[in-house]
Motif scaffolding. Structure first.
Motif, mmCIF file in Angstrom:
data_model
loop_
_atom_site.group_PDB
_atom_site.id
_atom_site.type_symbol
_atom_site.label_atom_id
_atom_site.label_comp_id
_atom_site.label_asym_id
_atom_site.label_seq_id
_atom_site.Cartn_x
_atom_site.Cartn_y
_atom_site.Cartn_z
ATOM 1 N N ALA A 36 0.819 -1.206 0.000
ATOM 2 C CA ALA A 36 0.000 0.000 0.000
ATOM 3 C C ALA A 36 0.857 1.262 0.000
ATOM 4 O O ALA A 36 0.594 2.216 -0.751
ATOM 5 C CB ALA A 36 -0.938 -0.008 1.202
ATOM 6 N N GLU A 37 1.900 1.283 0.842
ATOM 7 C CA GLU A 37 2.753 2.473 0.957
ATOM 8 C C GLU A 37 3.465 2.785 -0.351
ATOM 9 O O GLU A 37 3.484 3.940 -0.799
ATOM 10 C CB GLU A 37 3.776 2.274 2.074
ATOM 11 N N LEU A 38 4.032 1.783 -0.970
ATOM 12 C CA LEU A 38 4.732 2.017 -2.237
ATOM 13 C C LEU A 38 3.756 2.417 -3.331
ATOM 14 O O LEU A 38 4.083 3.252 -4.195
ATOM 15 C CB LEU A 38 5.505 0.764 -2.642
ATOM 16 N N ARG A 39 2.560 1.858 -3.297
ATOM 17 C CA ARG A 39 1.571 2.217 -4.321
ATOM 18 C C ARG A 39 1.208 3.691 -4.237
ATOM 19 O O ARG A 39 1.285 4.423 -5.229
ATOM 20 C CB ARG A 39 0.311 1.350 -4.162
ATOM 21 N N VAL A 40 0.791 4.154 -3.070
ATOM 22 C CA VAL A 40 0.345 5.542 -2.948
ATOM 23 C C VAL A 40 1.515 6.516 -2.999
ATOM 24 O O VAL A 40 1.401 7.629 -3.539
ATOM 25 C CB VAL A 40 -0.481 5.753 -1.657
ATOM 26 N N GLY A 41 2.667 6.109 -2.441
ATOM 27 C CA GLY A 41 3.818 7.002 -2.444
ATOM 28 C C GLY A 41 4.348 7.263 -3.836
ATOM 29 O O GLY A 41 4.577 8.417 -4.234
ATOM 30 N N VAL A 80 -4.262 -0.648 1.995
ATOM 31 C CA VAL A 80 -3.812 -1.676 2.935
ATOM 32 C C VAL A 80 -4.819 -2.820 3.002
ATOM 33 O O VAL A 80 -4.449 -4.007 2.963
ATOM 34 C CB VAL A 80 -3.605 -1.075 4.342
ATOM 35 N N LEU A 81 -6.080 -2.486 3.083
ATOM 36 C CA LEU A 81 -7.121 -3.501 3.229
ATOM 37 C C LEU A 81 -7.224 -4.395 1.995
ATOM 38 O O LEU A 81 -7.354 -5.620 2.102
ATOM 39 C CB LEU A 81 -8.471 -2.816 3.513
ATOM 40 N N TYR A 82 -7.150 -3.795 0.806
ATOM 41 C CA TYR A 82 -7.206 -4.609 -0.412
ATOM 42 C C TYR A 82 -5.927 -5.429 -0.586
ATOM 43 O O TYR A 82 -5.963 -6.543 -1.125
ATOM 44 C CB TYR A 82 -7.440 -3.726 -1.644
ATOM 45 N N SER A 83 -4.800 -4.889 -0.152
ATOM 46 C CA SER A 83 -3.555 -5.657 -0.207
ATOM 47 C C SER A 83 -3.623 -6.856 0.734
ATOM 48 O O SER A 83 -3.140 -7.951 0.412
ATOM 49 C CB SER A 83 -2.365 -4.767 0.158
#
Length: 290
Positions: A36-41, A80-83
């Protein structure tokens, strides 16, 4: 809808449907939080570069509280939840659950914005519940605690999306669509950042995982947001929302082609019921559309 707009709609549905496929590849290696972090970042940084290219004003620091809340609800927590869900259920399951977002949106709008729940919307919600129940009870995946938790995570993610819409409308978060998209991705990255030290990687990333992450962030997030807001500008939000109907179809196709996920009759029936429910809730009657 013009042919060019319809093509954009199909491309957007295909791209967002593929996001569930990429998460199925990435999450078992990086874990839900790092995915999630790498996706949004990465998406936020890419959108910043795009805004600089367009010479648009970047997100203002004075609105950082609004951007953090919007980012957490619209991107951070759902990512995060979908990951997490990608660790336990097929891509098609997550996409079908994602299609219930307008149902929660109608309910949240009724609770917090005073919008009326019409008979059409209530019928849509009831149909959506039946569709999800059919998918869960008769689908190809055995019902385990992990699967139920994954489906619950998908439901919470859709509620986050609905609350983000209410927050944006109720507090009138200012800015252009591109600005809000950029700010929400950056805000989500900031919200998730403090938890990263407590989330070790599950395995060593490979080149395929790195490429999947790049596609997830740059194509399924940054590019997809730009395409979506272009659709809203050209055809309006109601018609742009019809992309929700098509995402599960593409997610099921990509999952079957690349991950050997099974598509059963009950999966199709449950997904069709969710799409019908979404249309009943989100699709304005013909005479009411602009």
């Amino acid at each position: 809808m013009r042919q060019a707009d319809f093509i954009r709609l199909l491309v957007l549905a295909a791209v967002w449907g593929a996001s569930f496929l990429f998460m199925r590849v990435i999450a078992p290696v990086l874990g839900a939080l790092w995915t999630a972090e790498l996706r949004v970042g990465l998406a936020g940084l890419a959108l910043c570069v795009w805004m600089l290219f367009l010479r648009e004003q970047l997100p203002a620091l004075r609105q950082w509280k609004q951007y953090l809340i919007l980012g957490a609800a619209s991107s951070g927590f759902p990512a995060v939840l979908y990951s997490y869900a990608a660790l336990h259920v097929p891509a098609g399951y997550s996409a079908i659950m994602n299609a219930t977002t307008p149902l929660w949106g109608a309910l949240m709008a009724s609770l917090f914005l005073g919008e009326k729940l019409t008979q059409r919307k209530l019928a849509g919600m009831f149909t959506g519940v039946l569709g999800v129940a059919l998918l869960v009870k008769l689908g190809p995946v055995s019902l385990t605690t992990e699967v139920l938790l994954a489906l619950a995570a998908c439901s919470v993610a859709t509620i986050c999306y609905a609350l983000a819409g209410v927050y944006t409308k109720k507090l009138s978060v200012s800015g252009s669509p591109t600005l809000l998209a950029t700010a929400s991705q950056l805000g989500a990255a900031v919200v998730l950042l403090p938890a990263l030290p407590f989330a070790p990687l599950h395995a060593t990333p490979t080149l395929n995982v790195a490429l999947a992450m790049a596609a997830l962030a740059l194509i399924c997030s940054a590019f997809a947001y730009l395409l979506y807001f272009r659709l809203i500008k050209d055809v309006g939000p109601t018609r742009a929302l019809t992309v929700t109907f098509l995402i599960p179809l593409f997610a099921l196709i990509w999952g079957a082609l690349f991950l050997n996920e099974h598509i059963t009759l009950s999966t199709v029936a449950g997904g069709s019921a969710v799409v019908l429910a979404t249309w009943l809730v989100a699709g304005a009657p013909k005479q009411a559309q602009s």
